[in-house]
Design a protein around this motif. Structure first.
Motif, mmCIF file in Angstrom:
data_model
loop_
_atom_site.group_PDB
_atom_site.id
_atom_site.type_symbol
_atom_site.label_atom_id
_atom_site.label_comp_id
_atom_site.label_asym_id
_atom_site.label_seq_id
_atom_site.Cartn_x
_atom_site.Cartn_y
_atom_site.Cartn_z
ATOM 1 N N VAL A 1 39.960 25.125 9.625
ATOM 2 C CA VAL A 1 39.689 25.830 10.699
ATOM 3 C C VAL A 1 40.217 27.101 10.804
ATOM 4 N N MET A 2 39.530 28.180 10.755
ATOM 5 C CA MET A 2 39.694 29.434 10.592
ATOM 6 C C MET A 2 39.571 30.139 11.741
ATOM 7 N N ILE A 3 40.743 30.747 12.550
ATOM 8 C CA ILE A 3 40.667 31.430 13.580
ATOM 9 C C ILE A 3 41.089 32.950 13.257
ATOM 10 N N SER A 4 40.248 33.979 13.624
ATOM 11 C CA SER A 4 40.372 35.364 13.505
ATOM 12 C C SER A 4 40.661 35.845 12.002
ATOM 13 N N ALA A 5 39.822 35.395 11.068
ATOM 14 C CA ALA A 5 39.973 35.421 9.804
ATOM 15 C C ALA A 5 39.289 36.455 9.213
ATOM 16 N N SER A 6 40.028 37.076 7.985
ATOM 17 C CA SER A 6 39.485 38.278 7.204
ATOM 18 C C SER A 6 39.702 38.020 5.810
ATOM 19 N N PRO A 7 38.589 38.193 5.029
ATOM 20 C CA PRO A 7 39.116 38.269 3.379
ATOM 21 C C PRO A 7 39.414 39.737 3.054
ATOM 22 N N ARG A 8 39.106 40.836 3.910
ATOM 23 C CA ARG A 8 39.090 42.024 3.669
ATOM 24 C C ARG A 8 39.346 42.925 5.039
ATOM 25 N N TYR A 9 40.669 43.831 5.049
ATOM 26 C CA TYR A 9 40.241 44.649 6.410
ATOM 27 C C TYR A 9 39.680 45.997 6.283
ATOM 28 N N LEU A 10 39.763 46.401 4.857
ATOM 29 C CA LEU A 10 39.272 47.884 4.602
ATOM 30 C C LEU A 10 37.679 47.627 4.315
ATOM 31 N N ASN A 11 37.183 48.788 5.022
ATOM 32 C CA ASN A 11 35.625 49.052 4.831
ATOM 33 C C ASN A 11 35.420 49.185 3.293
ATOM 34 N N ASP A 12 34.237 48.976 2.790
ATOM 35 C CA ASP A 12 33.611 49.202 1.518
ATOM 36 C C ASP A 12 32.288 49.564 1.587
ATOM 37 N N ALA A 13 31.749 49.973 0.504
ATOM 38 C CA ALA A 13 30.474 50.344 0.343
ATOM 39 C C ALA A 13 29.375 49.601 1.090
ATOM 40 N N GLU B 1 30.334 24.032 2.686
ATOM 41 C CA GLU B 1 29.697 24.202 4.029
ATOM 42 C C GLU B 1 30.670 24.972 5.101
ATOM 43 N N SER B 2 29.834 25.764 6.018
ATOM 44 C CA SER B 2 30.585 26.593 6.993
ATOM 45 C C SER B 2 30.052 26.543 8.103
ATOM 46 N N ILE B 3 30.419 26.642 9.326
ATOM 47 C CA ILE B 3 29.951 27.084 10.601
ATOM 48 C C ILE B 3 30.678 28.076 11.266
ATOM 49 N N VAL B 4 30.059 28.872 12.003
ATOM 50 C CA VAL B 4 30.576 29.889 12.950
ATOM 51 C C VAL B 4 30.600 29.721 14.313
ATOM 52 N N GLU B 5 31.506 29.800 15.010
ATOM 53 C CA GLU B 5 31.544 29.962 16.387
ATOM 54 C C GLU B 5 32.117 31.152 17.014
ATOM 55 N N VAL B 6 31.251 32.189 17.614
ATOM 56 C CA VAL B 6 31.914 33.421 18.291
ATOM 57 C C VAL B 6 32.192 33.152 19.808
ATOM 58 N N ASP C 1 37.613 41.871 18.698
ATOM 59 C CA ASP C 1 38.932 41.697 18.087
ATOM 60 C C ASP C 1 39.182 42.967 17.242
ATOM 61 N N LEU C 2 40.462 43.730 17.710
ATOM 62 C CA LEU C 2 40.710 44.682 16.871
ATOM 63 C C LEU C 2 40.898 44.745 15.538
ATOM 64 N N ALA C 3 41.473 43.756 14.989
ATOM 65 C CA ALA C 3 41.500 43.458 13.420
ATOM 66 C C ALA C 3 40.406 42.919 12.865
ATOM 67 N N VAL C 4 39.651 42.118 13.409
ATOM 68 C CA VAL C 4 38.262 41.610 12.584
ATOM 69 C C VAL C 4 37.111 41.879 13.500
ATOM 70 N N PRO C 5 36.258 42.563 12.972
ATOM 71 C CA PRO C 5 34.975 42.647 13.512
ATOM 72 C C PRO C 5 34.262 41.363 13.239
ATOM 73 N N VAL C 6 33.306 40.934 14.441
ATOM 74 C CA VAL C 6 32.260 39.817 14.597
ATOM 75 C C VAL C 6 31.803 39.680 13.035
ATOM 76 N N VAL C 7 31.345 40.798 12.536
ATOM 77 C CA VAL C 7 30.484 40.818 11.370
ATOM 78 C C VAL C 7 31.263 39.641 9.995
ATOM 79 N N VAL C 8 32.554 40.173 9.945
ATOM 80 C CA VAL C 8 33.362 39.185 9.113
ATOM 81 C C VAL C 8 33.231 38.095 9.118
#
Length: 270
Positions: free
Chosen positions: A116-128, A235-240, A217-224
């Motif tokens: 169960v992942m809460i406020s997770a991000s694999p990368r905080y830096l923007n990329d192309a 398998e995965s599921i998202v709940e915003v 979320d200051l650190a993790v945009p919803v698109v992440v």
């Protein structure tokens, strides 16, 4: 108590067939789960621990080389589970610990029923072709602020991260645990987290993942959260949620606790 348990302040609570591991994010410690724990201990075995570098751990144990990558923390998770002879668990990871749990599951998928992942991000830096939320210049400024006056940085960062004013209990609580970290360790941990790019590993994560995210979320945009959903190997599921902030389990427990309990108890296919 084993050496690993002692170093990470491992606590075992409750009893039951299912084991639930609660893993905190940057700047906090296991106390961040105080609103959730009472709802779990009657029916589950609950494992709490502190990531190395948290203010509650012995700073002498912090190995600056080991923790320059998140793999160091993932090995710690596996070591804790092995020392406690856990056969499988539901791993609830907040922020960086969600990704740490995912990394650990790649080498030992047998240990994890789901993550169960809460406020997770694999990368905080923007990329192309990727929006992580930060430009390198912003991160450099953040690191510089931490280095020049850590206490002042904590006071400014805490309300931004939590999404509240300095008077709120959640902001005060996060300020306390953030300030408990030794400044040089906090800087090193922040650099490791914010400069990490784990996108290439997501396809190897085959354990089911439940991705839970605040709307703002200051650190993790919803698109992440959607990026994780699209790129994880299993398998995965998202709940915003309609919550504000990076630590919703602390700042909005009334909203978050029922959501977490639902995802802990039920599988994706249900």
């Amino acid at each position: 108590m084993g050496i690993v348990e002692e170093a990470h302040n491992v606590k075992l609570l409750g009893s039951g067939e299912q084991t639930i591991v609660l893993a905190h994010g940057f700047g906090t410690d296991q106390s961040v789960w105080k609103h959730l724990v009472p709802h779990l201990v009657d029916d589950n075995r609950v494992i709490l621990y502190d990531n190395m570098g948290a203010g509650t751990t012995n700073p002498d144990y912090f190995d600056f080389d080991r923790y320059t990558t998140l793999e160091g923390y993932a090995y710690d998770v596996i070591a804790i589970l092995e020392e406690l002879q856990v056969q499988s668990c539901v791993f609830v990871g907040h922020s960086v610990s969600a990704i740490i749990g995912a990394i650990a599951s790649i080498s030992r998928p047998d240990l994890f029923t789901k993550i169960v992942m809460i406020s997770a991000s694999p990368r905080y830096l923007n990329d192309a072709d990727y929006y992580g939320g930060f430009e390198q210049e912003e991160l450099d400024q953040l690191f510089q602020a931490m280095q020049s006056n850590y206490k002042a940085w904590c006071s400014g960062f805490a309300p931004l991260a939590v999404g509240g004013d300095m008077e709120s209990v959640a902001v005060q609580e996060f300020s306390r645990t953030l300030f408990n970290m030794r400044p040089d360790i906090a800087l090193s941990v922040a650099q490791t987290i914010f400069q990490s790019d784990l996108r290439h590993l997501l396809c190897h994560v085959v354990v089911p993942c439940h991705i839970i995210q605040s709307m703002k979320d200051l650190a993790v945009p919803v698109v992440v959260a959607e990026f994780l959903h699209q790129n994880l190997g299993g398998e995965s599921i998202v709940e915003v949620m309609s919550t504000d902030g990076h630590l919703p389990q602390l700042s909005s427990p009334d909203v978050v606790i029922p959501v977490l309990l639902r995802h802990i108890r039920y599988n994706i296919s249900v």
